[in-house]
Write a protein that holds these residues in place. Structure first.
Motif, mmCIF file in Angstrom:
data_model
loop_
_atom_site.group_PDB
_atom_site.id
_atom_site.type_symbol
_atom_site.label_atom_id
_atom_site.label_comp_id
_atom_site.label_asym_id
_atom_site.label_seq_id
_atom_site.Cartn_x
_atom_site.Cartn_y
_atom_site.Cartn_z
ATOM 1 N N SER A 186 -1.584 -0.032 1.844
ATOM 2 C CA SER A 186 -2.325 0.782 2.843
ATOM 3 C C SER A 186 -3.825 0.454 2.872
ATOM 4 O O SER A 186 -4.392 0.333 3.857
ATOM 5 N N ALA A 187 -4.296 0.255 1.493
ATOM 6 C CA ALA A 187 -5.668 -0.162 1.438
ATOM 7 C C ALA A 187 -5.814 -1.480 1.901
ATOM 8 O O ALA A 187 -6.986 -1.816 2.613
ATOM 9 N N GLN A 188 -4.978 -2.504 1.646
ATOM 10 C CA GLN A 188 -5.205 -3.905 2.281
ATOM 11 C C GLN A 188 -5.022 -3.720 3.650
ATOM 12 O O GLN A 188 -5.779 -4.524 4.373
ATOM 13 N N LEU A 189 -4.263 -2.959 4.329
ATOM 14 C CA LEU A 189 -3.935 -2.731 5.656
ATOM 15 C C LEU A 189 -5.190 -2.248 6.437
ATOM 16 O O LEU A 189 -5.860 -2.764 7.358
ATOM 17 N N ASN A 190 -5.971 -1.391 5.715
ATOM 18 C CA ASN A 190 -7.090 -0.609 6.364
ATOM 19 C C ASN A 190 -8.194 -1.766 6.061
ATOM 20 O O ASN A 190 -9.034 -1.933 7.247
ATOM 21 N N PHE A 234 4.852 -1.214 8.085
ATOM 22 C CA PHE A 234 4.060 -2.208 7.716
ATOM 23 C C PHE A 234 3.490 -1.811 6.380
ATOM 24 O O PHE A 234 2.951 -2.877 5.392
ATOM 25 N N GLN A 235 3.393 -0.586 5.778
ATOM 26 C CA GLN A 235 2.974 -0.313 4.613
ATOM 27 C C GLN A 235 3.901 -0.394 3.445
ATOM 28 O O GLN A 235 3.457 -0.165 2.347
ATOM 29 N N LEU A 236 5.007 -0.761 3.701
ATOM 30 C CA LEU A 236 6.191 -0.676 2.736
ATOM 31 C C LEU A 236 6.479 -2.340 2.049
ATOM 32 O O LEU A 236 7.158 -2.380 1.406
ATOM 33 N N LYS A 237 5.831 -3.419 3.151
ATOM 34 C CA LYS A 237 6.364 -4.627 2.537
ATOM 35 C C LYS A 237 6.434 -5.101 1.046
ATOM 36 O O LYS A 237 7.242 -5.519 0.528
#
Length: 533
Positions: free
Chosen positions: A260-264, A355-358
Motif C-alpha cells: 500500500s505504501a509503494q502504491l501510494n 492491487f494491494q495484494l500482489k
C-alpha cells in the motif's frame, strides 16, 4: 444494439488508478501479474495448472454438488461442475454481495463479463474448458449495504435487525417486501414473471444464501453459470494452513501494508482501498461475526468472552474450520486457494484493493489472477435515444456533471455569444503593456497593475455568469428537458448501473434483456458501453 463507447477516463466516474491500469501505465506493473489480453491467458493457464491439485478439484466438485442438491439447474451448469474435476478446466470468477433482488444493475454486468470471457477463452484455447463462477459473499455482515434495491426512483427495503453472516439470515419478513414490490410492478406479463421470481427466491427459501443462489441460477443457468457458497467446511479445510499463517505470522498485514505504501508512492491520487489489521480473520458462529485479535499471549473474539491459548486456537481451527471467516484482505486468497481460477472480474473499487495484494500472494506462493474490470453499461430506451438525438446531446455531453453539462449546452444553443474568452484575452494583452510600462518606470507600480487586472478579469467573469444565468432562464424549456433526460439516465446524478435494479428494464424488455447483454458486451473492451435495447 450497441450504440457507442466512451473511454472510462472520459466518463469522469473512474479513479486515476483504474484508468492508469486500463492504459497499462508501466508504474503499475509491480502490482499485478498479467494484463487481461487473450495472449496472456496462456501463461496464466500453465501457472495455475501446475499449482492446483487434483485433490482440490475433487473437494471443490463434491462441495458444489452438495450445494446444488436442491437446485433445479441446466445441463450446461451441471456439466461445468463435472468438468472442474479435470485438469484442463479453469474458472473465471466474479463475486458480489447478497443484495436484495440482485441490487444494482452491475450485478448482471459482472456475471455477463464472466460468461463472455469464458466463451472467448474457449475460442482462443479450445483444448481447455472455462467455467464462469459467481462467488456469493455469504460471509459478509454489513446488512445495511444489501437490504434494499431501487425501482423507478423508489427504495424497496427490507427492515429488520441482523447479526452474523448475511448468508445465514432467515428470509422471514420478506413477504411484506414482496407485497410492496408487487404493487409497484403492475400486472403485465413481465411483471408477473418478476413477481414469481421474487416469490420463489425469497418466500420459498429459508435463508438469504439459498434465495440468492436460486435467483442467480434462474437468471443465468442457460449460460452454465456455477454459483459457489464458500462458507463450507470442506472448502475451508483447504485454507487451514493459510489461516495459521495469518494467526501466528501476520503475513498479510506486513505485506499489504508495504504494498500500500509503494502504491501510494507511485501516485498520491491512488486511493488506498483497504487497510489491513494484524489478523484479517473473523470468527463466525450462531449469528456472530467478530474479529479475532491477539493480546497478552491470548487469542480472543472481540465483543465476546471467547478466548484461546495458541494451542487451543489451533485445535479449534482444525476441528471447526468453517468458523474462521476471511475478511476483505484474505478472502481473495481463499478464493484462489479453492478454485482453479485464472481471472477475477470486479468493479473499480474491487480491483483497487486487489492491487494491494500482489506481494502477499507472492509471499504465500499462490498464483495471482488476471484482474479484469467488469463491463460497464448505460442503457438507453428508444424514447431516450430519440430525445438525445433531437437535443443534439453527444455521448461525451451526457456524462458531464450536470452543471457543466447545462452550461455547455446553453452556450451551444444560445443565439448570442456567452463566452468572454476573447475579451479576457484582449484585456490580458492590454495589461501586458502596463506591466512593461511599470518595469520601465516604477516597479512598485506592478502590484497595483496586477490588482487592477484581477479586478477586471473577475468583473468579466461575473458578467459572463450573469449572462449565462439569463440565457438559462430564457431557454428554460430546453434546459428542463436536458436536465430531465440526464436525470433519467443518471439517477441521483450517479451511474445508472450503480443505482437502478434490473427489474426496471426487465419490466420493459423481458427475457430479451440478458441475451442482449450477452450478445453485445465484450469483456476485453476497454470502454464504457452504451446500449439501446
Amino acid at each position: 444494439m450497441l450504440l457507442d463507447g466512451i473511454s472510462f477516463k472520459n466518463t469522469g466516474y473512474f479513479s486515476s488508478l483504474i484508468c492508469d491500469y486500463l492504459y497499462e501505465n508501466p508504474q503499475l506493473k509491480p502490482f499485478y501479474k498479467r494484463f487481461p489480453n487473450l495472449d496472456n491467458f496462456k501463461e496464466q493457464i500453465e501457472e495455475k495448472a501446475s499449482n492446483f491439485s487434483l485433490e482440490s478439484r475433487l473437494t471443490l466438485v463434491k462441495a458444489l454438488k452438495n450445494q446444488y442438491k436442491k437446485v433445479e439447474t441446466s445441463e450446461l451448469t451441471l456439466s461445468h461442475i463435472d468438468a472442474l474435476q479435470t485438469e484442463n478446466t479453469f474458472t473465471i470468477t466474479t463475486g458480489h454481495q447478497l443484495n436484495l433482488f440482485t441490487g444494482p444493475l452491475y450485478f448482471l454486468y459482472k456475471i455477463v463479463s464472466a460468461i463472455n470471457l469464458s466463451k472467448e477463452l474457449k475460442e482462443a484455447y479450445p483444448d481447455y474448458n472455462f467455467v464462469p463462477v459467481y462467488w456469493m459473499a455469504t460471509e459478509d455482515h454489513d446488512f445495511e449495504e444489501i437490504n434494499y434495491f431501487n425501482f423507478n426512483g423508489k427504495k424497496v427495503q427490507w427492515n429488520r435487525t441482523a447479526e452474523g453472516p448475511v448468508g445465514e439470515l432467515s428470509t422471514d419478513g420478506l413477504d411484506d417486501v414482496f407485497n410492496l414490490f408487487a404493487l409497484e410492478l403492475g400486472n403485465s406479463k413481465n411483471a408477473e414473471y418478476l413477481k414469481e421470481l421474487f416469490k420463489s427466491a425469497y418466500l420459498e427459501h429459508d435463508n438469504l444464501a439459498d434465495a440468492t443462489r436460486y435467483l442467480a441460477n434462474e437468471l443465468f443457468k442457460d449460460y452454465g453459470l456455477v454459483i459457489i457458497d464458500a462458507n463450507d467446511k470442506a472448502l475451508k479445510e483447504q485454507f487451514i494452513p493459510y489461516v495459521k499463517e495469518e494467526l501466528f505470522n501476520n503475513t498479510s498485514f506486513t505485506n499489504v501494508t508495504e504494498t500500500s505504501a509503494q502504491l501510494n508512492a507511485v501516485n498520491n491520487d491512488y486511493t488506498i482501498q483497504v487497510n489491513p489489521r494484524e489478523i484479517n480473520v473473523f470468527y463466525i458462529k450462531e449469528e456472530l461475526r467478530e474479529r479475532i485479535v491477539f493480546e497478552n499471549e491470548t487469542f480472543s473474539v472481540l465483543n465476546t468472552n471467547i478466548a484461546w491459548t495458541k494451542a487451543e486456537i489451533v485445535k479449534e481451527l482444525n476441528e471447526f474450520p468453517e468458523r474462521f471467516s476471511p475478511n476483505v484482505i484474505t478472502r481473495p486468497l481463499y478464493q484462489e486457494v479453492i478454485l482453479p481460477n485464472l481471472c477475477y472480474i470486479g468493479g473499480g473499487g474491487e480491483l483497487a484493493y486487489w492491487f494491494q495484494l500482489k506481494q502477499f500472494f507472492n509471499k504465500v506462493n499462490v498464483p495471482f489472477p488476471v484482474l479484469l474490470l467488469r463491463n460497464s453499461v448505460l442503457i438507453e430506451t428508444e424514447s431516450q435515444h430519440k430525445k438525445l438525438q433531437n437535443l443534439n446531446i453527444s455521448t461525451n455531453d451526457i456524462f458531464l456533471k450536470q452543471s457543466t453539462f447545462i452550461n455547455k449546452k446553453v452556450r451551444e444553443i444560445s443565439n448570442i455569444d456567452i463566452d468572454f474568452s476573447a475579451q479576457k484575452e484582449t484585456l490580458q494583452k492590454q495589461f501586458e503593456d502596463l506591466y512593461t510600462l511599470a518595469e520601465q518606470t516604477d516597479k512598485s507600480f506592478i502590484g497595483a497593475v496586477k490588482a487592477q487586472e484581477v479586478k477586471q478579469i473577475k468583473g468579466l467573469e461575473h458578467l459572463e455568469k450573469r449572462l449565462l444565468k439569463a440565457q438559462k432562464k430564457a431557454l428554460a424549456d430546453q434546459v428542463s428537458r436536458m436536465t430531465g433526460l440526464q436525470n433519467e439516465l443518471f439517477p441521483n446524478q450517479s451511474l445508472q448501473e450503480r443505482n437502478t435494479n434490473f427489474s426496471q428494464f426487465y419490466l420493459e424488455y423481458g427475457k430479451l434483456l440478458i441475451p442482449e447483454l450477452i450478445k453485445h458486451l465484450n469483456p476485453l473492451n476497454k470502454e464504457f458501453s452504451l446500449l439501446k435495447l
